[in-house]
Design an enzyme around this catalytic site. Structure first.
Site, PDB file in Angstrom:
ATOM      1  CD  GLU A 127      -2.850   1.255   2.341  1.00 53.81           C
ATOM      2  OE1 GLU A 127      -2.738   0.455   3.291  1.00 53.81           O
ATOM      3  OE2 GLU A 127      -3.680   2.162   2.326  1.00 53.81           O
ATOM      4  CB  ALA A 267       0.900  -2.167  11.614  1.00 52.38           C
ATOM      5  CG  MET A 268       0.262  -3.293   4.883  1.00 52.97           C
ATOM      6  SD  MET A 268      -0.780  -1.894   4.392  1.00 52.97           S
ATOM      7  CE  MET A 268      -1.973  -2.744   3.364  1.00 52.97           C
ATOM      8  CD  GLU A 269      -4.850  -2.034   5.804  1.00 57.96           C
ATOM      9  OE1 GLU A 269      -3.893  -1.559   6.434  1.00 57.96           O
ATOM     10  OE2 GLU A 269      -5.533  -1.362   5.013  1.00 57.96           O
ATOM     11  CG  ASN A 270      -0.053  -6.842   4.051  1.00 59.62           C
ATOM     12  OD1 ASN A 270      -0.150  -5.967   3.209  1.00 59.62           O
ATOM     13  ND2 ASN A 270       0.913  -6.873   4.959  1.00 59.62           N
ATOM     14  CG  HIS A 302      -5.845   0.850  12.749  1.00 57.34           C
ATOM     15  ND1 HIS A 302      -6.576   2.009  12.661  1.00 57.34           N
ATOM     16  CD2 HIS A 302      -5.309   0.669  11.510  1.00 57.34           C
ATOM     17  CE1 HIS A 302      -6.492   2.499  11.444  1.00 57.34           C
ATOM     18  NE2 HIS A 302      -5.722   1.707  10.715  1.00 57.34           N
ATOM     19  CD  GLU A 303      -2.681  -1.829  10.754  1.00 57.08           C
ATOM     20  OE1 GLU A 303      -3.163  -2.080   9.634  1.00 57.08           O
ATOM     21  OE2 GLU A 303      -2.312  -0.681  11.102  1.00 57.08           O
ATOM     22  CG  HIS A 306      -7.582  -1.737   8.132  1.00 59.89           C
ATOM     23  ND1 HIS A 306      -8.440  -0.800   7.595  1.00 59.89           N
ATOM     24  CD2 HIS A 306      -6.469  -1.048   8.504  1.00 59.89           C
ATOM     25  CE1 HIS A 306      -7.858   0.400   7.651  1.00 59.89           C
ATOM     26  NE2 HIS A 306      -6.676   0.279   8.201  1.00 59.89           N
ATOM     27  CD  GLU A 325      -6.118   3.489   6.888  1.00 61.84           C
ATOM     28  OE1 GLU A 325      -6.233   3.405   8.131  1.00 61.84           O
ATOM     29  OE2 GLU A 325      -5.607   2.575   6.196  1.00 61.84           O
TER      30      GLU A 325
HETATM   31 ZN    ZN Z   1      -5.230   1.752   8.698  1.00 63.55          ZN
END
Ligand code: ZN
Length: 883
Positions: A127, A267-270, A302-303, A306, A325
């Site tokens: 992203e 962080a990233m929600e993959n 949060h992640e 998502h 977001e």
């Molecule tokens: Zn986010």
């Protein structure tokens, strides 16, 4: 790097994708400098996109193309066009299979977008537009595809992960192995993830509300494996909360989190494989502060959230970023509020919004929650899109109530599951589920800037009638000189002279007695009349910060003290303390400029004393009420920023309060400084917070007794919260030798721990005493510092520029030129981080003459330094523009 000035992308130019990709098969052969990527895409003409067969356009950046084949037939170089930004392939059929082979260099990838190496571990960040750095692909969020990924690596990379479920694994020619992952849910490329490394894991299980068992795994480097328990507990709490509050259940059999050291964001929600900045997942009582524990809890949540708000329902295009977001930040804020002190969570979020987001709204990069255009989308992962976006969702929640909001979110998830949606779709679902109309409310998505409410009132004792008049306005922002009125929920109540709540009866209404109302402001000027008000009331306005606006109302200090003591809304009690402090500090700044001897308002001193003496208050709330507005907050509020006066005023106020309240602060410190085993739970966190706030004040006096308390706490501390608070008190106040010794022993003890080293660096960089430019330069030469590690850059440079107001704003402008030089160097390695780091300089127009010219010159030196990345070019060129 770009060849020419980067182009601008406009929301109004959005078009559906010409082609859809039903399935995506990927095969990676991992090598540090020459990873081979093969893809096999099932492509089909999008029936909704029009007639004919336009060429297929694929995005691709920094890729070495090896081959392209359509339906098995290799294409010659003359059969397609390959350029800096991707491929264009002529198409003669409505459905086909496309096979592409290309090579990439993960080790050379310091931008940390796409596939890169971090401490010997392969990981991805796709992203917003990182997937195009992995292979040629329609890299846009509205192309959803089912992904299968095979990862081939040497055997000394035992862990090979991707999204979904593991379906196959095996050996290849003796010294290599492979694992194949299949994700049953269609997703856009930005949610793709790959990890390969020598990792260990902790494992747990969660049973969903329908009784399915989900395996939960957290992967880290072996040395950090003992620091995962808090993240795991947070994950399980978040999974349960999302079932209870939103009715949302997890959908795969496995959920994985991986901690990575080099990461641009939090962080990233993959899908099914969240990748985290180590700092946002690893914690132990000895090494992490309370703030870190709380941050981890909220980011893990949060992640995870998502998975529904972002993954199951994704964004149609990046202009809609706030759809996922803003909504998800609202969800995680409510989760944290339920887990901790609701009022304190709200205060923290609003402080940040007022300081940094309001400044963004008033600056050159000002944009609506749904931007209209961008040059580089990475620049729009902003506080406006995230935090103000969350405030917009919160206002819908306030207007509809919890049940109405839940009806709306249920409809939104049902309608758009498995597809890409827009902010408009979100509001439409809220409207349709509740039979309401939010036409005017939509302006929150399209108009930038912070609205101002000027409120006046009138009490007619004879008629027992009270009239509140609200005027709204919004300052011009780039490209938006005029604004239409917003739809603003204004939550309010009235207090009597003794602090009791007065009943609020609207004119002509027959409803029963209530003490709190949400007024809906929709016009430029509007009046509200209340009847049967027996005495002159004191209004408590914008309770709970019910809208992201500035309220102007002429409170007297005595009225603010009454609100601080008696308002039933905890947020507004704190807000009254802030208003009182603001007034006192504004006077100090004026006196400083006029050369008058400084004197702090006795109202403020006595108000703080009362707060310390009042019984039964949440200690965390007391700590917040005793904390003076930061220099950054004072700067944001100022018409013209006078850094020198702000620094002098704040320093004087802090000293005066510390001396005047010494006995009360000492009593508070002693009462709370007890031996208790560490637990990161709300009540204990609140006590530590107040204790350490008191300690910091005591040390401001630089009295020997106070510094001795800090030294004793530093030596005896069994947790990082107490240890680092004592160290900060020493670093900020004690003589050099004593502070130096404490810093040395702290470093020697923790030098193997990356998170603690970041904290150690940040403590020095942020110190108004020790964090001089010379000291910051020295930290950059410390063996622990690396310009390629964003956490280190943030700890040293970000902290210096954003949190060390005193040293960064040295009158000779040296801080500004230093920052400019670092930004230029960083842009060659990591454009995203460079573009963020330059932010403090972009506010130059708001400063008084002197600093203004120095900041401007520093910015110009960045512009003149050569070819800038698109990220940095956009921010700097917009900031230099004079209107
Ligand atoms: Zn986010």
């Amino acid at each position: 790097m770009r060849d020419a000035q980067p182009g601008t992308v406009y929301l109004k130019d959005y078009r559906q994708p010409d082609y859809l990709v039903d399935s995506t098969r990927l095969r990676f052969e991992l090598e540090p400098n020459a990873t081979l990527v093969q893809s096999r895409l099932k492509v089909r003409r999008n029936p909704a996109a029009g007639e004919g067969l336009p060429p297929l356009k694929l995005d691709g950046v920094n890729l070495e193309l090896l081959s392209v084949a359509m339906d098995g037939a290799p294409l010659a170089a003359a059969d397609f066009t390959c350029h800096d930004e991707g491929l264009s392939i002529p198409v003669d059929r409505a459905e086909f299979t496309l096979e592409i082979c290309n090579r990439i260099d993960p080790e050379g990838n310091t931008s940390l977008e796409g596939l890169y190496l971090s401490n010997g571990m392969y990981c991805t960040q796709c992203e917003a537009e990182g997937f195009r750095k992995i292979t040629y692909y329609p890299d846009r969020p509205d192309v959803l595809s089912k992904f299968t990924a095979t990862i081939i690596a040497p055997r000394d990379y035992p862990i090979l992960l991707s999204n979904g479920n593991e379906v196959e694994r095996g050996e290849i020619d003796g010294d290599r192995h492979f694992v194949t992952w299949e994700d049953p849910f269609a997703k856009p490329a930005y949610l793709f993830a790959l990890v390969a490394g020598r990792l260990e894991k902790v494992e747990d299980r969660f049973t969903t509300m329908s009784g399915r068992e989900v395996v939960l795994q957290i992967f880290t480097e072996p040395k950090n494996i003992h620091k995962c328990a808090h993240a795991m507990a947070s994950l399980k709490a978040a999974m349960r909360w999302d079932e209870e509050v939103y009715g949302r259940e997890y959908d795969l059999d496995i959920f994985m989190i991986v901690a990575v050291d080099h990461f641009n964001m939090g962080a990233m929600e993959n899908k099914g494989l969240n990748i985290f900045n180590s700092a946002c997942v690893l914690a132990s009582p000895e090494t992490a502060t309370d703030a870190a524990f709380q941050r981890i809890e909220s980011i893990v949540a949060h992640e995870y959230f998502h998975n529904w708000s972002g993954n199951r329902v994704t964004c149609r295009d990046w202009f809609q970023l706030s759809l996922k977001e803003g909504f998800t930040v609202f969800r995680d804020a409510e989760f944290s509020a339920d887990m901790n002190s609701r009022a304190v969570k709200r205060i923290e979020d609003v402080s940040m919004l007022r300081t940094a987001q309001f400044a963004e709204d008033a600056g050159p990069m000002s944009h609506p929650v749904r931007p209209d255009s961008y040059m580089e989308i990475s620049n729009f992962y902003t506080l406006t899109v995230y935090e103000k976006g969350a405030e917009v969702v919160r206002m819908i929640h306030t207007l509809l109530g919890p049940e109405g909001f839940r009806r709306g979110s249920d409809l939104y998830f049902d309608r758009h599951d498995g597809s890409a949606a827009t902010c408009e779709d979100f509001i439409a679902a809220m409207e349709d589920a509740n039979g309401v109309e939010l036409q005017q409310f939509r302006r929150w998505y399209s108009q930038a800037g912070t609205p101002i409410l000027e409120i006046s009132d009138d009490y007619d004792a004879k008629q027992q009638r009270y009239v509140l008049t609200v005027r709204q306005s919004c300052p011009p922002t780039p490209g938006q000189p005029e604004k239409q009125p917003f739809h603003i929920p204004l939550k309010m109540g009235l207090l009597g002279a003794d602090g009791s709540a007065l009943p609020l009866v609207a004119e002509g209404s027959s409803e029963g007695e209530i003490n709190e109302r949400v007024l809906e402001i929709t016009e430029a000027e509007q009046s509200f009349t209340f009847e049967n008000i027996a005495e002159q009331p004191l209004p408590s306005l914008l309770r709970g910060f019910s809208a992201p606006v500035k309220v102007r109302y002429d409170y007297t200090p005595a009225q603010l003290r009454l609100l601080m003591r008696a308002d039933r809304d905890a947020f507004n009690r704190w807000d009254a303390s802030q208003r009182l402090a603001f007034g006192a500090m504004a006077q100090l700044q004026r006196d400083f400029r006029a050369g008058i001897a400084l004197q702090l308002s006795s109202e403020l001193v006595e108000a703080y004393r009362s707060v310390l003496q009042q019984e039964g208050l949440d200690p965390a709330l007391v700590a917040e009420m005793l904390t003076l507005p930061s220099a950054q907050t004072l700067a944001e509020e100022a018409e013209t920023i006078d850094a020198e006066a702000i620094i002098a005023a704040r320093k004087f106020a802090e000293h005066t309060l510390a001396e005047a309240l010494y006995d009360e602060l000492l009593a508070t410190y002693r009462r709370l400084n007890h031996d208790k085993p560490y637990r990161p739970v709300a009540d204990d966190i609140a006590e530590r917070r107040l204790k350490n706030t008191a300690l910091a004040y005591l040390c401001v006096t630089e009295r020997k007794d106070a510094l001795a308390l800090a030294e004793a706490q530093f030596v005896a501390a069994t947790n990082m919260t107490d240890s680092s608070a004592a160290l900060a008190a020493l670093v900020n106040r004690a003589d050099d030798q004593c502070a130096e010794a404490a810093l040395q022993s702290f470093y020697e003890r923790w030098k193997e721990d990356d998170q603690v080293v970041d904290l150690w660096l940040g403590l020095q960089s942020s110190s108004p005493q020790r964090g001089t430019l010379g000291a910051v330069r020295a930290l950059m030469l410390h063996p622990a510092f690396e310009l390629t590690n964003p956490n280190r850059v943030r700890a040293v440079l970000g902290t210096f520029a954003n949190r060390n107001f005193t040293q960064f704003h040295q009158p000779d402008g040296s801080g500004f030129h230093f920052l400019a030089a670092q930004v230029i160097a960083l842009d060659k390695l990591n454009p995203q981080i460079a573009a963020r780091l330059v932010t403090p300089l972009t506010r130059w127009k708001k400063y008084r003459t002197g600093p203004r010219e120095a900041m401007h010159a520093a910015l110009q030196s960045v512009m003149a330094s050569g070819q800038l990345s698109a990220d940095l070019y956009e921010v700097v060129s917009k900031s230099l523009k004079t209107d």
